[in-house]
Design a protein around this motif. Sequence first.
Motif, PDB file in Angstrom:
ATOM      1  N   ILE A   1      18.864 -33.978  -0.721  1.00 20.97           N
ATOM      2  CA  ILE A   1      17.681 -33.182  -0.374  1.00 20.97           C
ATOM      3  C   ILE A   1      17.949 -31.709  -0.669  1.00 20.97           C
ATOM      4  O   ILE A   1      17.118 -31.015  -1.260  1.00 20.97           O
ATOM      5  N   LYS A   2      19.123 -31.233  -0.280  1.00 14.77           N
ATOM      6  CA  LYS A   2      19.491 -29.830  -0.510  1.00 14.77           C
ATOM      7  C   LYS A   2      19.518 -29.509  -2.012  1.00 14.77           C
ATOM      8  O   LYS A   2      19.014 -28.468  -2.436  1.00 14.77           O
ATOM      9  N   ARG A   3      20.114 -30.398  -2.813  1.00  8.61           N
ATOM     10  CA  ARG A   3      20.135 -30.194  -4.272  1.00  8.61           C
ATOM     11  C   ARG A   3      18.719 -30.143  -4.834  1.00  8.61           C
ATOM     12  O   ARG A   3      18.421 -29.330  -5.720  1.00  8.61           O
ATOM     13  N   THR A   4      17.839 -30.997  -4.326  1.00  9.83           N
ATOM     14  CA  THR A   4      16.454 -31.016  -4.799  1.00  9.83           C
ATOM     15  C   THR A   4      15.755 -29.705  -4.454  1.00  9.83           C
ATOM     16  O   THR A   4      15.069 -29.119  -5.292  1.00  9.83           O
ATOM     17  N   ILE A   5      15.938 -29.235  -3.230  1.00  7.00           N
ATOM     18  CA  ILE A   5      15.345 -27.952  -2.822  1.00  7.00           C
ATOM     19  C   ILE A   5      15.857 -26.821  -3.708  1.00  7.00           C
ATOM     20  O   ILE A   5      15.084 -25.987  -4.190  1.00  7.00           O
ATOM     21  N   LEU A   6      17.157 -26.776  -3.921  1.00  7.75           N
ATOM     22  CA  LEU A   6      17.739 -25.718  -4.758  1.00  7.75           C
ATOM     23  C   LEU A   6      17.189 -25.759  -6.175  1.00  7.75           C
ATOM     24  O   LEU A   6      16.881 -24.721  -6.764  1.00  7.75           O
ATOM     25  N   TYR A   7      17.048 -26.954  -6.730  1.00  9.84           N
ATOM     26  CA  TYR A   7      16.466 -27.104  -8.076  1.00  9.84           C
ATOM     27  C   TYR A   7      15.040 -26.574  -8.091  1.00  9.84           C
ATOM     28  O   TYR A   7      14.674 -25.766  -8.947  1.00  9.84           O
ATOM     29  N   LEU A   8      14.222 -27.031  -7.148  1.00 12.97           N
ATOM     30  CA  LEU A   8      12.814 -26.639  -7.121  1.00 12.97           C
ATOM     31  C   LEU A   8      12.649 -25.132  -6.939  1.00 12.97           C
ATOM     32  O   LEU A   8      11.819 -24.503  -7.595  1.00 12.97           O
TER      33      LEU A   8
END
Length: 162
Positions: free
Chosen positions: A83-90
Amino acid sequence: MFPSGYGIDLNGNIYKQILTYNKLLSSIEKDSEIMILGTQSQTIPYSFNNLNFLSFEQESLLIASQPDLIYLVINSNDDINFIKRTILYLENYLNSYVGALILYPYQKNSDWVIFDKEEKSLSDIEIEIVKEKLYKRLGKSILINGKFESIYNHMIEYFCER
């Protein structure tokens, strides 16, 4: 509607997809102040072990739309680091903002089984425990899928502050 994502084989050029999405969105944008857009799951791949794990269709829609605000729908058993990686990407690649996480209040009985329709409803206590854990680790508001008034109010509050 422009079908893309999981299970769709468009055999298309990603650049053409981005241009098509952008053209469609631009024609709608002329008459709208706010557009709500949805895409399928797995914005980023869990791993890079197979080319089929890459999510070009979701990425092309996100690039074309350049969203100001994103609500990321998550499951209670999703890996927090994912989830954290997805947030950082977005937030970084797209220069956007993940305003809140929207928790799906059910839990599937098994991982990676597409046809398993059995879901367990999370109790209010379980929801609060998951919300607290996610907020502590990620610092994002946690809303509940299906509680549309709270999502709507969160969105209005965000855009009123801008």
